[in-house]
Design an enzyme around this catalytic site. Structure first.
Site, PDB file in Angstrom:
ATOM      1  N   LYS A 192       0.467   5.995  -3.031  1.00 26.95           N
ATOM      2  CA  LYS A 192       1.281   5.642  -4.191  1.00 26.95           C
ATOM      3  C   LYS A 192       1.896   6.917  -4.730  1.00 26.95           C
ATOM      4  O   LYS A 192       1.197   7.768  -5.291  1.00 26.95           O
ATOM      5  CB  LYS A 192       0.395   4.966  -5.232  1.00 26.95           C
ATOM      6  N   VAL A 205       5.481   2.906  -2.682  1.00 30.00           N
ATOM      7  CA  VAL A 205       4.194   2.635  -2.080  1.00 30.00           C
ATOM      8  C   VAL A 205       4.338   2.636  -0.559  1.00 30.00           C
ATOM      9  O   VAL A 205       5.200   1.950  -0.001  1.00 30.00           O
ATOM     10  CB  VAL A 205       3.654   1.270  -2.559  1.00 30.00           C
ATOM     11  N   ASP A 219      -1.203  -3.383 -18.264  1.00 31.31           N
ATOM     12  CA  ASP A 219      -0.043  -3.990 -17.605  1.00 31.31           C
ATOM     13  C   ASP A 219      -0.493  -5.125 -16.684  1.00 31.31           C
ATOM     14  O   ASP A 219      -0.143  -5.156 -15.510  1.00 31.31           O
ATOM     15  CB  ASP A 219       0.722  -2.922 -16.809  1.00 31.31           C
ATOM     16  N   LYS A 260       6.963  -0.745  -0.364  1.00 29.83           N
ATOM     17  CA  LYS A 260       7.381  -1.346  -1.619  1.00 29.83           C
ATOM     18  C   LYS A 260       7.889  -0.278  -2.548  1.00 29.83           C
ATOM     19  O   LYS A 260       7.352   0.829  -2.603  1.00 29.83           O
ATOM     20  CB  LYS A 260       6.176  -2.037  -2.255  1.00 29.83           C
ATOM     21  N   GLN A 261       8.946  -0.589  -3.286  1.00 26.77           N
ATOM     22  CA  GLN A 261       9.303   0.281  -4.388  1.00 26.77           C
ATOM     23  C   GLN A 261       8.947  -0.436  -5.670  1.00 26.77           C
ATOM     24  O   GLN A 261       9.658  -1.332  -6.112  1.00 26.77           O
ATOM     25  CB  GLN A 261      10.785   0.669  -4.351  1.00 26.77           C
ATOM     26  N   GLY A 262       7.827  -0.081  -6.227  1.00 25.55           N
ATOM     27  CA  GLY A 262       7.390  -0.687  -7.482  1.00 25.55           C
ATOM     28  C   GLY A 262       8.192  -0.111  -8.627  1.00 25.55           C
ATOM     29  O   GLY A 262       9.155   0.614  -8.416  1.00 25.55           O
ATOM     30  N   ALA A 266       6.463   3.676  -8.831  1.00 25.01           N
ATOM     31  CA  ALA A 266       6.169   4.507  -7.674  1.00 25.01           C
ATOM     32  C   ALA A 266       6.667   3.864  -6.388  1.00 25.01           C
ATOM     33  O   ALA A 266       6.931   2.671  -6.346  1.00 25.01           O
ATOM     34  CB  ALA A 266       4.660   4.707  -7.589  1.00 25.01           C
TER      35      ALA A 266
END
Lengths: 352, 247
Positions: free
Chosen positions: B38, B25, B151, B18-20, B23
């Site tokens: 992360k 992941v 958040d 995942k690209q949050g 960061a």
């Protein structure tokens, strides 16, 4: 929507210090033509902002001329338009009502339906039209608004926004503190000064989830101008100039904007960003957004001064979309709303 | 175990999942147990000095908050190791989908996860109300531990199974309060409001479910605390972001 004929709308905008009248045509084949979009800006002396009453006076003095120019450029008369669109809000009360009054008068004189438009939705629809972005995350940044928006189920929903002042307001007010001129706009002059700065000073960086706070940033930047190290030209390592302050302010404020936009993109899984609003013409903001989008395998869409700064065409475009879905604003409901949330509008012309 | 490899090498052996927002992941399965890596990679869009200081600060708050949360019984992923110079935190891998994926965005119909999996609440023995209760309760436990998340969105809540439990992730924007001075009602209210907004924008059809969540939160923190938070929550809703200005 009925596609058996073409549609023409005129849009009148004057929610802040920009006054504009734009004409748009929707053709039978679905294409859209921009026929005219003149604008006149109320510019105040350096160090001062635009006050509601003075701005309204400016709009009253110029609106008829701007409408005539708009019709002249488009080679049309008011008989040819399908509807008269005006900004219902949000914005400053006196300027909004000055323009709405002219819209009502024209509507009665020419027996044309009135369409009240949400200013923010106008920006979004204009941006989508000019850039061709389909379903982007929208960063709407101007003198009065700072919002991260995504479309979902017939509403433009606000994912994040400023908790206090808008980013354009922050830049404009700092321009006043250091005496930059308001011509052509304070934000433009900050951008030019920032290009000459290179020293990054420490400033508060406040993101809360997808929301941001900018008032502390303005205070902190302004406080730097009272320090002895603040000089017109740096002599020692500790010194800094107003160019450095403009540079720092932009770097920090824009980083916060890009970060929250990225949060929204990650949250909804979108790859497109559209920047609208007056601050959207800032090249550094566009550049930062483009780098962020690229790192995510996405794309940024932005427009230039003609379309991202408040104008009449955006009101015409959003208004005509509303009108073609059967929306008309009856005279008795044609009042202005200084506070008019983006997500209050039913986006009936989109079904995705 | 991981000490023999650099963070970069570990990432090389892992799968980017995942690209949050903050960061990248990775899922690392090369070691004895699966971990999440992360990595707050340098963000080229922002000034390098600013980027370094932000990343450092956020890694610190994340690790601090995770450690405190774990020690006080909040359900969070366990920290395996931290490499603050590289900007990487390795955490326990939580096998589950986010609450955002479980809720989907539409009121009706089957829900698809980001990876294309069809999600069905019945198959894991949970319903929407129970899920909301678990979420409310976990946020209450978090706040009772003196941690403000900063958040809270439905993306940052993971539903794990056997037994069903909600885990809270992504503490980069979190802040800690001394537990003796119980986290101020204002901070807790803002935290809840961020989630409320995320609900309204991401799951517009589920605003009723949000009430279930709040009720469960209220039960867990008790009447006295809930009253304080509720009054603040009311204030926060009327504040800045609800209003439109000029522009």
């Amino acid at each position: 929507m009925d596609t058996s004929r073409e549609y023409i709308a005129i849009g009148l905008e004057g929610s802040a210090n920009k006054l504009g009248a734009g004409i748009v045509r929707h053709n039978k084949d679905g294409s859209v033509d921009v026929l005219s979009n003149p604008r006149h800006t109320y510019i105040t002396p350096p160090g001062s902002g635009f006050l509601p009453a003075d701005t309204a006076r400016h709009h009253k003095a110029w609106l008829v001329k701007i409408i005539q120019k708009s019709l002249f450029d488009a080679e049309l008369s008011l008989e040819d338009v399908d509807c008269i669109c005006f900004t219902k809000g949000p914005g400053m009360g006196a300027p909004l009502t000055a323009v709405a009054m002219v819209a009502r008068t024209l509507s009665l004189l020419y027996s044309k339906p009135l369409v009240g438009v949400n200013h923010c939705v106008g920006h979004i629809e204009m941006g989508r039209l000019i850039t061709g972005a389909q379903n982007p995350i929208v960063l709407y940044v101007s003198g009065g608004n700072t919002q991260v928006i995504a479309y979902s189920q017939q509403r433009y929903r606000i994912f994040g926004e400023t908790l206090d002042i808008a980013v354009g307001n922050c830049l404009d007010r700092f321009a006043r503190v250091i005496g930059l001129p308001n011509d052509p706009s304070p934000g433009f002059n900050i951008e030019q000064a920032a290009k000459k700065g290179n020293k990054l000073l420490k400033l508060p960086y406040t993101t809360k989830g997808m929301d941001i706070s900018l008032s502390g940033l303005l205070t902190a930047t302004s406080t730097y101008t009272t320090k002895p190290q603040f000089k017109s030209a740096a002599e020692t390592q500790d010194d800094f100039t107003k160019e450095d302050l403009c540079f720092t302010l932009q770097e920090v404020a824009f980083a916060m904007l890009v970060e929250t936009t990225e949060r929204a993109m990650a949250h909804v899984g979108s790859k497109e960003v559209l920047i609208v609003g007056g601050v959207g013409c800032n090249k550094r903001l566009q550049e930062m957004m483009a780098i962020m989008a690229e790192e995510r395998g996405g794309k940024v869409f932005a427009t230039d001064m003609r379309f991202c700064i408040d104008n009449g065409l955006m009101i015409a475009q959003a208004g005509l979309l509303q009108h073609r879905m059967g929306q008309v604003t009856p005279l008795e409901q044609s009042n202005c709303k200084q506070r008019f949330r983006t997500d209050e509008v039913l986006v009936s012309w989109r079904s995705d | 175990m991981a000490n023999t490899r650099t963070s970069e090498e570990l990432r090389g052996e892992s799968q980017l999942i995942k690209q949050g927002a903050e960061a990248r992941v990775y899922l690392s399965q090369s070691q004895e147990r699966s971990m999440i890596l992360k990595w707050r990679f340098p963000k080229k869009y922002r000034h390098a000095t600013l980027d370094r200081s932000l990343n450092k600060q956020r890694i610190q708050s994340e690790v601090k908050a995770l450690n405190r949360a774990e020690s006080l019984g909040v359900q969070v992923p366990r920290v395996v190791f931290t490499d603050s110079r590289d900007g990487m935190v390795a955490m326990e891998w939580l096998d589950g989908y986010s609450v955002r994926e479980w809720l989907g965005s539409k009121a009706e119909g089957q829900v698809k996860a980001d990876d294309g999996m069809r999600l069905d609440m019945k198959s894991v023995g949970i319903d929407r109300d129970t899920l909301m209760q678990l979420v409310g309760e976990q946020i209450a436990v978090l706040h009772l531990s003196g941690i403000i998340h900063g958040d809270l969105t439905t993306s940052n809540l993971i539903l794990k199974h056997h037994p069903n439990a909600v885990y809270i992730i992504d503490f980069g924007l979190s802040s800690l309060k001394p537990i003796t001075h119980y986290t101020s009602a204002e901070d807790r209210a803002v935290d809840l409001y961020v989630l409320e907004r995320a609900f309204g924008s991401t799951h517009p059809a589920f605003e009723a479910e949000y009430t279930t969540l709040l009720n469960s939160y209220a039960r867990r923190v008790g009447d006295a605390e809930w009253n304080k938070v509720n009054i603040k929550l009311h204030d926060v809703r009327l504040r800045g972001r609800k209003k439109s200005m000029v522009g």
